[in-house]
Structures are given as structure tokens and as C-alpha cells.
Design a protein around this motif. Structure first.
Motif, PDB file in Angstrom:
ATOM      1  N   CYS A  96       0.237  -4.186  -4.487  1.00  0.00           N
ATOM      2  CA  CYS A  96      -0.782  -3.257  -3.986  1.00  0.00           C
ATOM      3  C   CYS A  96      -1.144  -3.556  -2.537  1.00  0.00           C
ATOM      4  O   CYS A  96      -1.301  -2.639  -1.722  1.00  0.00           O
ATOM      5  N   LEU A  99       1.646  -2.334  -0.310  1.00  0.00           N
ATOM      6  CA  LEU A  99       1.701  -0.875  -0.240  1.00  0.00           C
ATOM      7  C   LEU A  99       0.573  -0.314   0.606  1.00  0.00           C
ATOM      8  O   LEU A  99       0.744   0.721   1.274  1.00  0.00           O
ATOM      9  N   SER A 103       1.298   2.032   3.815  1.00  0.00           N
ATOM     10  CA  SER A 103       0.776   3.398   3.975  1.00  0.00           C
ATOM     11  C   SER A 103       0.593   3.755   5.442  1.00  0.00           C
ATOM     12  O   SER A 103       0.552   4.937   5.795  1.00  0.00           O
ATOM     13  N   THR A 110      -0.849   9.491   0.854  1.00  0.00           N
ATOM     14  CA  THR A 110      -0.302   8.525  -0.085  1.00  0.00           C
ATOM     15  C   THR A 110      -1.267   8.359  -1.255  1.00  0.00           C
ATOM     16  O   THR A 110      -2.463   8.155  -1.040  1.00  0.00           O
ATOM     17  N   LEU A 112      -1.671   5.966  -4.612  1.00  0.00           N
ATOM     18  CA  LEU A 112      -1.205   4.797  -5.348  1.00  0.00           C
ATOM     19  C   LEU A 112      -1.930   4.757  -6.691  1.00  0.00           C
ATOM     20  O   LEU A 112      -3.160   4.835  -6.744  1.00  0.00           O
ATOM     21  N   VAL A 115      -4.417   1.081  -8.860  1.00  0.00           N
ATOM     22  CA  VAL A 115      -4.503   0.016  -7.858  1.00  0.00           C
ATOM     23  C   VAL A 115      -5.435  -1.094  -8.354  1.00  0.00           C
ATOM     24  O   VAL A 115      -6.493  -0.821  -8.930  1.00  0.00           O
ATOM     25  N   ASP A 143      -7.140   5.534  -9.405  1.00  0.00           N
ATOM     26  CA  ASP A 143      -6.090   5.690  -8.392  1.00  0.00           C
ATOM     27  C   ASP A 143      -6.714   5.738  -7.003  1.00  0.00           C
ATOM     28  O   ASP A 143      -7.908   5.994  -6.836  1.00  0.00           O
ATOM     29  N   PHE A 273       8.859   1.924  -2.966  1.00  0.00           N
ATOM     30  CA  PHE A 273       7.915   2.804  -2.271  1.00  0.00           C
ATOM     31  C   PHE A 273       8.553   3.384  -1.010  1.00  0.00           C
ATOM     32  O   PHE A 273       8.398   4.579  -0.713  1.00  0.00           O
ATOM     33  N   TYR A 303       2.902   7.130  -5.948  1.00  0.00           N
ATOM     34  CA  TYR A 303       3.670   5.969  -6.388  1.00  0.00           C
ATOM     35  C   TYR A 303       2.838   5.076  -7.304  1.00  0.00           C
ATOM     36  O   TYR A 303       1.634   4.884  -7.086  1.00  0.00           O
TER      37      TYR A 303
END
Length: 509
Positions: A96, A99, A103, A110, A112, A115, A143, A273, A303
Motif C-alpha cells: 500500500c 502504491l 500514484s 487511482t 486502491l 487499503v 477503499d 499496478f 487496483y
């Protein structure tokens, strides 16, 4: 002085609101005020009465806000209880974090999924928000949606939040494509000559990035004429080093080969990703990655990061140390196979379901059931290796496991200079651990755990190991100042309580 208190109170309110998954508008509606008023309160720009603090605390169900700042969080543990039932592994903290940094590569939206709601993520969100990135929790706070601005405002960066996360170093890879020069705070007084930082610089210089560290900041300059003209060989097979090189390569207009790359779980998630963003990555899961970069990324991407193998190991260790039967669901088995092989040799009684895929469609999961077992010390020492070896972050859990096994176990934690020292805190709880040198600990079992009150070790995994030992010890233990655990685990005490532990969260008033 008064202004400083207002800023501190504002930060507490902001943190509590974000933990609840609310926007400023939602809090304003609950209070019968405006979003702009909530914004002023959170920025410390508005006087606030005790009545309003109490109302905010009630709305957010947060004792922190209702009491004011009451000091650090502690845990009171009633030990000697058996765990039972089943528990899901949450998404990977380290994936996380990577990512969130990734981003910044994307001009589009985006999302995720699931998370990790942990302090490390909150600090990164504070940094992203401060430079103009819009983030909000959606779908009931499960999310995370991330929308970047056209231009980042690096002059407004939240330096206090940045220095509380080591992950800020992974901003270098994406930012070098967005601006020719910028400044970043660096955490903990890191020096560019240290082992953990210089490998990043060696890799990123190949993309034209030059960094000088002065007055607590990275001063970065980018020479657009410099491009990697041969494979990049990482001088350390580190996870964050590999991630930074990947982030830099993703928007390099050409093909980048990265050798001696980590193939660990968070690196693989980052590769998946990047592929969702339209960047082709060959060699995922190996030590040679070939990245086909694209100069512009403008995609709406959705994602789901995979589950956390280190959290899975934590839960397995909890079952072993408390002599419990427990099913741990959604275990990323590819990243725990060595650990399980060692535990099988020690005598662990367990079984696993057939494999199935994580929500990302790539990571293999199983459900593991662990039963009380008579363990024997392993013949060989326990030591970490880069993936696919025994995970570096899983080594501390073997200290608690070895303590309940018969015999002597040598643990060689060669990667970190101080972490093995913190494992000897288990001696306060009845353990018999002998520190041979800063990297090697000899553990003798079995252990008759006893309750104790102690400060939380400053290292994440040893801190959790101490908590697990307290869960096994008859009587009531107290673990003080557990911020470090909250950095890496979401609601750990509450989740352990759901499977039979008895852990109370409290603060000094």
C-alpha cells in the motif's frame, strides 16, 4: 503558545476524522457547521471551545479528541487465553505504501481497494494532501481514491508528516519525471552515505537525478539529458531500492533493465499496478526486471493490493505461542513457504486449503489452520535471505516461537544493526534469550511466560513479538506506547480480541 495548541488540536481532529473515513463535509454536517469551518479548525486557524471539542469527540467516537491529547496509547493484556476461530489477513502495508507513492506517476484517478488503515499510510496521505493531491476514503472507508493536481505544490509539503515515514524516499522515483528540481524532507536524519540510502542514489542517478542532503532536506536536480544506456545493477537487493528504480523506469521513454532486483511481495504488487497503468514489466518474480516505460500516464485505474505475508506470520505466531487452534485465511503462500517448511521441521501441526487467487488475480492465497504442537528447536540457525528466502521481517517471530520449543535456537538477524537486541525484551516476560552479539540471539525453550509491564520496543516486529508473548503469559501485562505497532498493523488489538484475546487499549489521563 495558544496557536501551537490550536494546531495540535486541529491535527488530532483531522487524524480522528480520517481514521473514521469521513470527509470534512461529513464532519461539518454532523456538527451543523460548514466545511470551511472544519477546515479552519483542522488547520489550527480557529479558536475552539471545550463544548465543540466534546461535540467533535462524540461525532467521531474518539476519546482522543474528547479528552484532548491524553498521551500515548498503551495496551493492557490479560494473558493465558486460547485463541480460536478464523481471521482474515489484511492487505500488505508495504504494498500500500509503494502504491501511494506510485500514484504520483498517474495523471488520472487511482482507486486502491482495501487499503491498510495504519499510521504509515496516514502520514503519507498527509504528505500527498499537503502538495495538492486529493484523497478520500470511499465505500464506507474501505477503499481509497487518489486524484493528483495538474501541478504539485512541493513548497507546501507537510515536513512533520514526511519525517515520520521512511517511505518518503520513494517519492524520488516518480517526482524526477514531474519537475526539474524539488526538495523533500528526509526522515530520522538519514545521511546519503548510509547503506540504506546510497543504493537509491546509485540507481536514480542513471535517470539524471542528482541529490544533495543539507539542513534536513533532499535537494534534487534532474538533468534531462541523462538516460540509462545500459542495465542498472542495484548494489543492494532491497525492496524500496527496487521500487524506486521501478518508479523511475515507469515513465522513462524507453526500455530499462534492472538487475539484482528484489522479487519480494511488495515489489510484485507494484509491478502488477504498473501494468495496470500501461507499463509493461517483464521478469516479475525474478531478479531481472525489464521495464517498457511510457512518458505519459493518464489512466483511471482500479487496483487491489494483495495480502500481507508478514501479518499472516504474526497471526500464525500468535496461535503457536498461545498453543491455540486457529485458521488464518487469505495467506499469500508464495511468500511464506520457507517459514512453513522450517515450522514443519520443528513439528508444527497444520494444514492448508487448495490455492486460490487474491483480488489482484495474480497472488496465490491459501487458508491455514494451525493446531497446538510440540515443537523442537530447529537443527539449523534461523536467518533471513532476500526472497525467496525466509523473509527479513518474519525473523523476529521465530524468537517467540523458538521460546516455546524444546531446545536451543540460534537466530541470526544479520540485516539490521539493532533489531536482535530488542528481542531480548522477551526476557522480561520469562524468556531465556542470550545476546551473543548485535546480530545473534540464542533462544532456549520451552518458556514459562510471566506477566510484566514494559515499554514497547521501538522496532515494529519485535514490538509485536512482545505483545504475542504477553498474550501467552498468565496474568495481566501492560505494553506502553504502542505507536510503532499502529504504524504497521490496523486495529491489531481489536482483531486479536475477535479470536479470543483480551487486550484493552487505554491512555494516561
Amino acid at each position: 503558545m495558544a496557536d501551537d495548541y490550536l494546531v495540535r488540536i486541529g491535527r488530532l481532529i483531522r487524524d480522528a476524522r480520517q481514521h473514521r473515513g469521513w470527509t470534512q463535509t461529513q464532519l461539518a454536517e454532523a456538527l451543523g457547521t460548514s466545511q470551511s469551518a472544519v477546515n479552519r479548525i483542522e488547520r489550527g486557524n480557529q479558536n475552539i471551545s471545550l463544548e465543540m471539542i466534546a461535540r467533535i469527540g462524540e461525532a467521531l467516537d474518539s476519546e482522543i479528541v474528547s479528552l484532548g491529547y491524553a498521551g500515548p496509547m498503551h495496551l493492557r493484556v490479560v494473558g493465558g487465553r486460547r485463541l480460536s476461530g478464523s481471521i482474515d489477513v489484511k492487505t500488505s502495508k508495504n504494498a500500500c505504501v509503494a502504491l501511494l507513492c506510485a500514484s504520483l506517476l498517474n495523471k488520472g484517478r487511482t482507486v486502491l481497494r482495501r487499503v491498510a488503515r495504519i499510521e504509515e499510510v496516514y502520514r503519507l496521505l498527509e504528505v500527498l494532501n499537503s502538495i495538492g493531491v486529493r484523497t478520500r476514503w470511499i465505500n464506507g472507508g474501505v477503499d481509497l481514491e487518489i486524484v493528483p493536481p495538474a501541478e504539485l505544490d512541493m513548497a507546501a509539503i507537510d515536513a512533520e508528516a514526511a519525517v515520520r515515514t521512511r517511505s518518503i524516499i520513494m517519492f524520488l522515483g516518480p517526482l524526477l519525471h514531474r519537475m526539474d528540481h524539488f526538495k523533500l524532507p528526509y526522515a530520522g536524519g538519514c545521511d546519503l552515505g548510509t547503506r540504506t540510502i546510497e543504493p537509491h542514489m546509485i540507481a536514480l542517478r542513471r535517470f539524471g537525478l542528482d541529490v544533495a542532503a543539507t539542513e534536513g532536506q533532499y535537494h534534487a536536480m534532474v538533468d534531462r539529458a541523462v538516460r540509462p544506456d545500459r542495465p542498472i545493477v542495484l548494489t543492494e537487493r532491497g525492496d524500496t531500492v527496487t521500487e524506486n528504480a521501478l518508479l523511475a523506469a515507469a515513465r522513462h521513454d524507453g526500455v530499462t533493465v534492472i538487475r539484482n532486483a528484489s522479487s519480494n511481495y511488495m515489489v510484485q504488487d507494484l509491478c502488477f499496478f504498473l501494468e495496470a497503468l500501461g507499463v509493461r514489466v517483464e521478469g516479475i518474480g525474478t531478479t531481472t526486471l525489464t521495464v517498457h516505460g511510457v512518458p505519459t500516464i493518464d489512466a483511471d485505474v482500479d487496483y487491489s493490493p494483495s495480502e500481507d505475508p508478514v501479518e499472516a506470520m504474526s497471526l500464525l505466531a500468535a496461535a503457536v505461542v498461545t498453543e491455540s487452534e486457529l485458521t488464518v485465511c487469505r495467506v499469500p503462500i508464495e511468500f511464506l513457504e520457507i517459514e512453513l517448511a522450517v515450522l514443519e521441521e520443528m513439528g508444527l501441526d497444520h494444514d492448508r486449503t487448495p490455492e486460490y487467487f487474491a483480488d489482484n488475480g495474480r497472488t496465490r492465497l491459501v487458508d491455514l489452520t494451525v493446531r497446538p504442537s510440540k515443537l523442537e528447536a530447529p537443527i539449523d540457525k534461523i536467518h533471513p535471505m532476500p526472497f525467496p528466502g525466509l523473509n527479513i521481517d518474519n525473523v523476529p517471530f521465530f524468537a517467540a516461537i523458538a521460546a516455546v520449543a524444546s531446545g536451543k535456537t540460534l537466530i541470526h538477524d544479520w540485516v539490521y544493526d539493532n533489531r536482535a537486541i530488542y528481542l531480548t525484551d522477551l526476557n522480561r516476560l520469562g524468556g531465556r534469550l542470550q545476546l551473543l552479539d548485535p546480530h545473534r540471539v540464542l533462544v532456549e525453550g520451552p518458556t514459562r511466560w510471566r506477566a510484566a509491564e514494559m515499554m514497547c520496543p521501538p522496532a515494529l516486529r519485535p514490538a509485536v513479538v512482545v505483545l504475542l508473548a504477553m498474550m501467552a503469559a498468565e496474568g495481566t501485562s501492560v505494553l506502553r506506547n504502542v505507536y510503532v505497532i499502529n504504524r504497521g498493523y490496523e486495529d491489531l488489538a481489536e482483531r486479536l480480541n475477535s479470536i479470543g484475546a483480551q487486550i484493552e487499549i487505554f491512555r494516561d489521563i
